[in-house]
Design an enzyme around this catalytic site. Structure first.
Site, PDB file in Angstrom:
ATOM      1  N   ASP A 103       0.786  -1.250   0.105  1.00  0.00           N
ATOM      2  CA  ASP A 103       0.047   0.032   0.107  1.00  0.00           C
ATOM      3  C   ASP A 103       0.978   1.117   0.122  1.00  0.00           C
ATOM      4  O   ASP A 103       1.582   1.653  -0.942  1.00  0.00           O
ATOM      5  CB  ASP A 103      -0.845   0.088   1.241  1.00  0.00           C
ATOM      6  N   PHE A 152      -9.911  -0.508  -0.103  1.00  0.00           N
ATOM      7  CA  PHE A 152      -9.772  -1.336   0.825  1.00  0.00           C
ATOM      8  C   PHE A 152     -10.253  -2.818   0.552  1.00  0.00           C
ATOM      9  O   PHE A 152     -11.242  -2.806   0.163  1.00  0.00           O
ATOM     10  CB  PHE A 152     -10.232  -0.831   2.020  1.00  0.00           C
TER      11      PHE A 152
HETATM   12  P1  5GP Z   1       1.742  -0.627   3.622  1.00  0.00           P
HETATM   13  O1  5GP Z   1       2.872  -0.549   4.835  1.00  0.00           O
HETATM   14  O2  5GP Z   1       2.607  -0.579   2.434  1.00  0.00           O
HETATM   15  O3  5GP Z   1       1.130   0.778   3.612  1.00  0.00           O
HETATM   16  O4  5GP Z   1       0.704  -1.683   4.073  1.00  0.00           O
HETATM   17  C1  5GP Z   1       0.963  -2.916   4.028  1.00  0.00           C
HETATM   18  C2  5GP Z   1      -0.058  -3.696   4.739  1.00  0.00           C
HETATM   19  O5  5GP Z   1      -1.122  -3.065   5.490  1.00  0.00           O
HETATM   20  C3  5GP Z   1      -0.145  -5.048   4.199  1.00  0.00           C
HETATM   21  O6  5GP Z   1       0.678  -6.134   4.422  1.00  0.00           O
HETATM   22  C4  5GP Z   1      -1.568  -5.150   4.689  1.00  0.00           C
HETATM   23  O7  5GP Z   1      -1.488  -6.036   6.006  1.00  0.00           O
HETATM   24  C5  5GP Z   1      -2.248  -3.989   5.201  1.00  0.00           C
HETATM   25  N1  5GP Z   1      -3.025  -3.418   4.047  1.00  0.00           N
HETATM   26  C6  5GP Z   1      -2.942  -2.410   3.216  1.00  0.00           C
HETATM   27  N2  5GP Z   1      -3.981  -2.400   2.248  1.00  0.00           N
HETATM   28  C7  5GP Z   1      -5.036  -3.238   2.728  1.00  0.00           C
HETATM   29  C8  5GP Z   1      -6.063  -3.592   2.350  1.00  0.00           C
HETATM   30  O8  5GP Z   1      -6.691  -3.012   1.129  1.00  0.00           O
HETATM   31  N3  5GP Z   1      -6.549  -4.635   2.783  1.00  0.00           N
HETATM   32  C9  5GP Z   1      -6.198  -5.167   3.988  1.00  0.00           C
HETATM   33  N4  5GP Z   1      -6.845  -5.913   4.206  1.00  0.00           N
HETATM   34  N5  5GP Z   1      -4.801  -5.017   4.191  1.00  0.00           N
HETATM   35  C10 5GP Z   1      -4.150  -3.900   4.055  1.00  0.00           C
END
Ligand code: 5GP
Ligand code: MG
Length: 177
Positions: A103, A152
């Site tokens: 993300d 999401f």
């Molecule tokens: P980042 O550190 O890249 O912002 O987010 C990574 C973590 O956030 C992912 O490994 C996941 O656990 C959670 N995450 C990010 N976007 C989503 C989403 O759309 N759905 C869900 N269920 N988890 C997300």
């Protein structure tokens, strides 16, 4: 349309599309690491199903470990906490991080930096889902399964406050909530 906790979700990506994307990633990994024994590191909890599907198709020497990075709660981003569970010696090995979704990129950036401290030969990142419009980091995401909009999602290992990991298709938060 399904309801999880208090929110409505709609089917966004089907299991067969997901598994087709994983086959393509696995083929690339196979080609890139043919003469090596790479270490696959799955990031729990969300990646368990992605890892299982990669391993099912990866017909060559490899080892598999799981780590945990506490970084996300519900639908809001929260600060990264820390890395738990890396027992395997990765010095001089080729490491491939297997993430469910990238993300902002905070999690993989942190993880890559932590793993590099142990002097592996290389560290690559493979993610099943990727949100290019949200990602703001200056690191390479080496293998991407499916690029998605800034929505999401739940299912195929990903949860919404603990629920939905068992869904076979991926669902996105509905605009009619
Ligand atoms: P980042 O550190 O890249 O912002 O987010 C990574 C973590 O956030 C992912 O490994 C996941 O656990 C959670 N995450 C990010 N976007 C989503 C989403 O759309 N759905 C869900 N269920 N988890 C997300
Ligand atoms: Mg994750």
């Amino acid at each position: 349309m399904i309801t999880i906790h208090d929110k409505k979700f709609e089917v966004y990506i089907t299991e067969s599309e997901i598994e087709f994307a994983i086959e393509k990633i696995t083929q690339k990994l196979f080609d890139d690491f043919q003469d090596e024994t790479p270490v696959f590191i799955g990031v729990l909890n969300g990646s368990f199903r992605f890892v299982a599907q990669v391993i099912k198709n990866y017909n060559n020497n490899c080892t598999i470990s799981f780590v945990k990075v506490a970084s996300y709660h519900g639908t809001e981003n929260a600060a990264i906490e820390n890395l738990i569970g890396l027992n395997e010696d990765i010095k001089d090995k080729h490491v491939i991080i297997l993430e469910d979704i990238v993300d902002t990129g905070n999690t993989v950036e942190y993880l890559k930096a932590e793993l590099k401290k142990q002097e592996p030969k290389s560290v690559k990142i493979a993610t099943l889902f990727f949100k290019p419009d949200v990602f703001k980091k200056d690191i390479k995401i080496d293998y991407v399964g499916i690029r998605i909009q800034d929505k999401f999602i739940v299912g195929y290992g990903l949860d919404y406050d603990g629920l939905g990991r068992n869904l076979n298709d991926v669902y996105a938060l509905s605009e009619n909530n």
